[in-house]
Design a protein around this motif. Structure first.
Motif, short mmCIF file in Angstrom:
data_model
loop_
_atom_site.label_atom_id
_atom_site.label_comp_id
_atom_site.label_asym_id
_atom_site.label_seq_id
_atom_site.Cartn_x
_atom_site.Cartn_y
_atom_site.Cartn_z
N GLY A 131 -4.11 -10.57 -20.21
CA GLY A 131 -4.01 -11.31 -18.97
C GLY A 131 -4.62 -10.63 -17.77
N THR A 132 -5.46 -9.60 -17.98
CA THR A 132 -6.08 -8.86 -16.88
C THR A 132 -7.57 -9.17 -16.82
N TYR A 133 -8.06 -9.46 -15.59
CA TYR A 133 -9.47 -9.77 -15.37
C TYR A 133 -10.04 -8.86 -14.29
N LYS A 134 -11.20 -8.30 -14.59
CA LYS A 134 -11.85 -7.37 -13.68
C LYS A 134 -13.02 -8.06 -12.98
N ILE A 135 -13.08 -7.94 -11.66
CA ILE A 135 -14.17 -8.50 -10.88
C ILE A 135 -14.89 -7.37 -10.16
N GLU A 136 -16.21 -7.30 -10.36
CA GLU A 136 -17.03 -6.29 -9.70
C GLU A 136 -17.74 -6.95 -8.52
N ARG B 133 0.85 -1.19 0.00
CA ARG B 133 0.00 0.00 0.00
C ARG B 133 0.89 1.24 0.00
N LYS B 134 0.74 2.06 -1.01
CA LYS B 134 1.54 3.28 -1.13
C LYS B 134 3.03 2.97 -1.01
N ASN B 135 3.46 1.94 -1.77
CA ASN B 135 4.87 1.53 -1.84
C ASN B 135 5.41 0.99 -0.51
N ARG B 136 4.53 0.60 0.38
CA ARG B 136 4.95 0.06 1.67
C ARG B 136 4.29 -1.31 1.87
N THR B 137 5.09 -2.31 2.24
CA THR B 137 4.57 -3.65 2.48
C THR B 137 3.86 -3.69 3.83
N ILE B 138 2.59 -4.08 3.81
CA ILE B 138 1.79 -4.08 5.03
C ILE B 138 1.30 -5.49 5.41
N GLY B 139 1.67 -6.49 4.61
CA GLY B 139 1.22 -7.83 4.94
C GLY B 139 1.63 -8.84 3.89
N THR B 140 1.15 -10.06 4.07
CA THR B 140 1.49 -11.15 3.15
C THR B 140 0.25 -12.00 2.86
N VAL B 141 0.31 -12.66 1.72
CA VAL B 141 -0.70 -13.66 1.35
C VAL B 141 0.04 -14.94 0.99
N GLY C 31 -19.53 -2.81 -4.29
CA GLY C 31 -19.14 -1.68 -5.13
C GLY C 31 -17.66 -1.61 -5.44
N HIS C 32 -16.84 -2.39 -4.76
CA HIS C 32 -15.40 -2.39 -5.01
C HIS C 32 -15.07 -3.24 -6.24
N VAL C 33 -13.91 -2.94 -6.82
CA VAL C 33 -13.46 -3.64 -8.02
C VAL C 33 -12.07 -4.21 -7.77
N GLU D 88 -0.11 -10.48 -10.08
CA GLU D 88 -0.50 -9.32 -9.28
C GLU D 88 -2.01 -9.26 -9.13
N VAL D 89 -2.45 -8.80 -7.97
CA VAL D 89 -3.87 -8.55 -7.72
C VAL D 89 -4.01 -7.12 -7.20
N GLU D 90 -4.88 -6.36 -7.82
CA GLU D 90 -5.17 -5.00 -7.37
C GLU D 90 -6.55 -5.01 -6.71
N MET D 91 -6.60 -4.63 -5.43
CA MET D 91 -7.83 -4.72 -4.67
C MET D 91 -8.23 -3.37 -4.09
N GLU D 92 -9.48 -3.01 -4.31
CA GLU D 92 -10.04 -1.85 -3.64
C GLU D 92 -10.59 -2.29 -2.29
N THR D 93 -10.24 -1.56 -1.24
CA THR D 93 -10.74 -1.86 0.10
C THR D 93 -11.40 -0.61 0.67
N PRO D 94 -12.12 -0.73 1.77
CA PRO D 94 -12.73 0.47 2.37
C PRO D 94 -11.70 1.51 2.77
N LEU D 95 -10.45 1.11 3.01
CA LEU D 95 -9.43 2.06 3.44
C LEU D 95 -8.67 2.65 2.27
N SER D 96 -8.26 1.81 1.32
CA SER D 96 -7.50 2.28 0.17
C SER D 96 -7.29 1.12 -0.79
N THR D 97 -6.62 1.37 -1.90
CA THR D 97 -6.29 0.33 -2.86
C THR D 97 -4.96 -0.31 -2.47
N VAL D 98 -4.92 -1.64 -2.49
CA VAL D 98 -3.68 -2.36 -2.17
C VAL D 98 -3.34 -3.28 -3.34
N PHE D 99 -2.07 -3.66 -3.41
CA PHE D 99 -1.59 -4.54 -4.48
C PHE D 99 -0.97 -5.79 -3.86
#
Length: 223
Positions: free
Chosen positions: A182-187, A55-63, A191-193, A205-216
């Motif tokens: 190779g990109t797939y959009k999920i709605e 998030r914003k070029n900072r690692t905040i977790g792992t999957v 309301g997040h994408v 890569e996965v791009e996720m919209e969350t209530p707080l911000s977008t994370v990658f």
């Protein structure tokens, strides 16, 4: 064992009787090794994929995403851990698991907690006639249509021509759109994408919209 030692005993002895005595033990060992390798390949294929959550070029977790294939059965597990400071410490833990048999979902779980408090606890079970969905408040719903792909499989299987995929979180099918390259959009129903991006069939890569911000989610390693 019964096949070799009983009904097929004569042909087994005939086969090895044609081999010099000094080679029989070695050949048996080689055949046993090949059998073990084949069994391991067919019945226990495992893949583990590790992602950094950025998030914003900072690692905040792992999957950590794991798939295990045992013949006709496939198991998927996705564990997410996030720790972030936004006016206060926020720790998010998500555990997503699913079991497929011959490509059809049999059972799945989705659990999410924030700072130790359970926010989501969903259970999906196929009972032979339909799916029974149960949430954390023990509310139930049903679906008769077979589920052949869900969100937990996206880390390992590119969705290609699919137009919808099952969400273990929302307990319903959600639309998925192939945007090319190779990109797939999920709605999502909230309301997040989300965007899943693949390279040579591998989810990079996965791009996720969350209530707080977008994370990658950025792929770190595969083994």
């Amino acid at each position: 064992v019964r096949w070799y030692s009983g009904a097929r005993k004569n042909s087994h002895e005939f086969f090895f009787s044609k081999i010099p005595a000094g080679s029989s033990f070695l050949l048996k060992g080689i055949l046993l090794l090949i059998l073990l390798l084949l069994c391991g390949y067919i019945y226990a294929q495992q893949k583990t994929m590790i992602y950094d959550i950025v998030r914003k070029n900072r690692t905040i977790g792992t999957v950590q995403a794991i798939s295990i294939c045992e013949g006709a059965k496939s198991k998927y597990g996705v564990e997410t851990h996030v720790s972030i400071w936004i006016f206060t410490d926020i720790n998010v833990d998500i555990d997503l698991r699913s079991i497929y048999l011959n490509g059809v979902l049999q059972e799945a779980w989705m659990r999410k907690s924030i700072n130790g408090s359970t926010k989501t606890n969903n259970h999906i079970r196929e009972n032979g006639e339909q799916y029974v969905f149960t949430d954390k408040d023990q509310n139930t719903s049903n679906q008769h249509e077979a589920i052949t792909r869900s969100i937990s499989t996206l880390y390992f299987l590119e969705p290609y021509n699919r137009t919808e995929i099952f969400s273990e979180n929302f307990l319903e099918q959600v639309p998925i759109q192939n945007q090319g390259s190779g990109t797939y959009k999920i709605e999502l129903p909230d309301g997040h994408v989300n965007y899943y991006r693949y390279q040579n069939g591998l989810c990079k890569e996965v791009e996720m919209e969350t209530p707080l911000s977008t994370v990658f989610l950025k792929l770190k390693s595969v083994h």
